[in-house]
Design a protein around this motif. Structure first.
Motif, short mmCIF file in Angstrom:
data_model
loop_
_atom_site.label_atom_id
_atom_site.label_comp_id
_atom_site.label_asym_id
_atom_site.label_seq_id
_atom_site.Cartn_x
_atom_site.Cartn_y
_atom_site.Cartn_z
N MET A 1 0.83 -1.20 0.00
CA MET A 1 0.00 0.00 0.00
C MET A 1 0.87 1.25 0.00
O MET A 1 1.80 1.36 0.78
N LYS A 2 0.56 2.17 -0.90
CA LYS A 2 1.33 3.41 -0.95
C LYS A 2 0.94 4.30 0.22
O LYS A 2 -0.23 4.44 0.55
N LYS A 3 1.95 4.91 0.83
CA LYS A 3 1.70 5.83 1.93
C LYS A 3 2.00 7.26 1.49
O LYS A 3 2.77 7.49 0.57
N ALA A 4 1.40 8.20 2.19
CA ALA A 4 1.65 9.61 1.89
C ALA A 4 3.12 9.94 2.12
O ALA A 4 3.79 9.34 2.97
N CYS A 5 3.61 10.91 1.37
CA CYS A 5 5.01 11.34 1.52
C CYS A 5 5.09 12.84 1.24
O CYS A 5 4.59 13.32 0.22
N PHE A 6 5.69 13.56 2.16
CA PHE A 6 5.81 15.02 2.06
C PHE A 6 7.27 15.37 1.80
O PHE A 6 8.15 15.10 2.63
N ILE A 7 7.53 15.95 0.64
CA ILE A 7 8.89 16.25 0.20
C ILE A 7 9.02 17.73 -0.12
O ILE A 7 8.17 18.30 -0.83
N THR A 8 10.06 18.36 0.39
CA THR A 8 10.28 19.78 0.12
C THR A 8 11.61 20.00 -0.61
O THR A 8 12.55 19.20 -0.48
N PHE A 9 11.65 21.08 -1.37
CA PHE A 9 12.87 21.51 -2.04
C PHE A 9 13.29 22.85 -1.44
O PHE A 9 12.48 23.76 -1.33
N GLU A 10 14.54 22.93 -1.06
CA GLU A 10 15.07 24.14 -0.43
C GLU A 10 16.37 24.56 -1.11
O GLU A 10 17.02 23.78 -1.81
N GLY A 11 16.74 25.82 -0.87
CA GLY A 11 17.99 26.34 -1.40
C GLY A 11 17.93 27.85 -1.51
O GLY A 11 16.85 28.44 -1.44
N PRO A 12 19.09 28.48 -1.65
CA PRO A 12 19.10 29.94 -1.80
C PRO A 12 18.47 30.36 -3.12
O PRO A 12 18.25 29.53 -4.01
N ASP A 13 18.17 31.64 -3.25
CA ASP A 13 17.59 32.14 -4.49
C ASP A 13 18.51 31.84 -5.66
O ASP A 13 19.72 32.06 -5.59
N GLY A 14 17.91 31.34 -6.74
CA GLY A 14 18.69 31.02 -7.93
C GLY A 14 19.23 29.61 -7.96
O GLY A 14 19.92 29.23 -8.91
N SER A 15 18.90 28.80 -6.97
CA SER A 15 19.46 27.44 -6.91
C SER A 15 18.73 26.47 -7.83
O SER A 15 19.21 25.35 -8.06
N GLY A 16 17.56 26.86 -8.34
CA GLY A 16 16.85 26.02 -9.30
C GLY A 16 15.76 25.16 -8.72
O GLY A 16 15.35 24.16 -9.33
N LYS A 17 15.24 25.54 -7.57
CA LYS A 17 14.23 24.72 -6.89
C LYS A 17 13.02 24.43 -7.77
O LYS A 17 12.58 23.28 -7.86
N THR A 18 12.47 25.47 -8.38
CA THR A 18 11.25 25.28 -9.18
C THR A 18 11.51 24.42 -10.40
O THR A 18 10.74 23.51 -10.72
N THR A 19 12.61 24.68 -11.09
CA THR A 19 12.96 23.90 -12.28
C THR A 19 13.16 22.43 -11.93
O THR A 19 12.65 21.54 -12.61
N VAL A 20 13.90 22.18 -10.88
CA VAL A 20 14.22 20.80 -10.50
C VAL A 20 12.99 20.08 -9.95
O VAL A 20 12.71 18.93 -10.32
N SER A 21 12.24 20.74 -9.09
CA SER A 21 11.07 20.08 -8.52
C SER A 21 10.01 19.80 -9.59
O SER A 21 9.33 18.77 -9.54
N THR A 22 9.88 20.70 -10.56
CA THR A 22 8.93 20.47 -11.66
C THR A 22 9.32 19.24 -12.45
O THR A 22 8.46 18.42 -12.82
N TYR A 23 10.60 19.08 -12.69
CA TYR A 23 11.10 17.89 -13.39
C TYR A 23 10.78 16.62 -12.60
O TYR A 23 10.30 15.62 -13.15
N VAL A 24 11.02 16.66 -11.30
CA VAL A 24 10.77 15.50 -10.45
C VAL A 24 9.29 15.15 -10.43
O VAL A 24 8.91 13.98 -10.52
N VAL A 25 8.45 16.15 -10.31
CA VAL A 25 7.00 15.92 -10.30
C VAL A 25 6.55 15.24 -11.59
O VAL A 25 5.80 14.25 -11.57
N LYS A 26 7.00 15.76 -12.72
CA LYS A 26 6.61 15.17 -14.02
C LYS A 26 7.09 13.72 -14.12
O LYS A 26 6.35 12.84 -14.59
N ALA A 27 8.33 13.47 -13.68
CA ALA A 27 8.87 12.11 -13.74
C ALA A 27 8.07 11.15 -12.86
O ALA A 27 7.79 10.02 -13.27
N LEU A 28 7.68 11.61 -11.69
CA LEU A 28 6.90 10.76 -10.79
C LEU A 28 5.52 10.46 -11.38
O LEU A 28 5.03 9.32 -11.30
N ILE A 29 4.90 11.47 -11.96
CA ILE A 29 3.58 11.27 -12.59
C ILE A 29 3.70 10.27 -13.74
O ILE A 29 2.86 9.38 -13.90
#
Length: 210
Positions: free
Chosen positions: A1-29
């Motif tokens: 059974m799949k369980k819930a999982c809460f994952i965050t992306f952190e880093g200073p401004d310009g580190s690429g959080k949105t770009t990287v997390s968007t890639y990860v989300v698409k790959a998981l989907i």
């Protein structure tokens, strides 16, 4: 059974959080996982309104403790309205920034105090911390060089380099306190490499929750 999982992306401004997390989300989907992607401050209507107040460059008179409280208020609404309901449905929640950002930016860089900011946020989040945090490690100067290309810089983007250097120092303190849930990735690498390493870290955690 799949369980819930809460994952965050952190880093200073310009580190690429949105770009990287968007890639990860698409790959998981693509792999068949049930995922939602959200951000802080924001993610829901009330929190987005607070985000506008926090980041508006015109709000130069904002007191640092007001800033702490606004972030915590935004986080609380986001948590109860979006994050917790999704986790209750056993979804994977991936969020750009969470409590670690407040600890680094307001706790250390603003000088409010790490413990003081954590106390406020523990009240706001009822101790709901991420299962995994992916920290994108980058120097303050490199980050600012990257965001200099943006058409719009918010109130925090426009802070001096000394502030952003303190943010990086703040994240080092976060790493010392919560090293058991944080994976560090060198964000100086090619973006494709960063994305792949982030996906590997997330998949390792997600598979452990199946």
């Amino acid at each position: 059974m799949k369980k819930a999982c809460f994952i965050t992306f952190e880093g200073p401004d310009g580190s690429g959080k949105t770009t990287v997390s968007t890639y990860v989300v698409k790959a998981l989907i693509d792999l068949g996982y049930d995922v939602i992607h959200t951000r802080e401050p924001g993610g829901v209507d009330i929190a987005e309104q607070i985000r506008h107040v926090i980041l508006d460059p015109k709000n130069t008179k904002m007191d640092v403790k007001t800033e702490v409280l606004l972030y915590a208020a935004s986080r609380r609404q986001h948590l109860v309205e979006k994050i917790l309901p999704a986790l209750a449905l056993n979804k994977i929640v991936i969020c750009d920034r969470f409590v670690d950002s407040s600890l680094a930016y307001q706790g250390v860089a603003r000088g409010v105090g790490f413990d003081e900011v954590y106390t406020v946020n523990r009240f706001a989040i009822d101790d709901h911390l991420p299962d995994l945090t992916v920290y994108l490690d980058l120097s303050a100067q490199t980050g600012l060089d990257r965001i200099a290309q943006r058409q719009y810089l918010d109130r925090l983007d426009q802070e001096k380099i000394s502030f952003h250097e303190k943010v990086v120092e703040g994240y080092q303190e976060v790493l010392r306190h919560f090293k058991q849930r944080i994976v560090v990735i060198d964000a100086n690498q090619e973006i494709q490499t960063v994305q792949k390493e982030a996906l590997q870290a997330v998949l390792k955690k997600v598979k452990a929750y199946v």
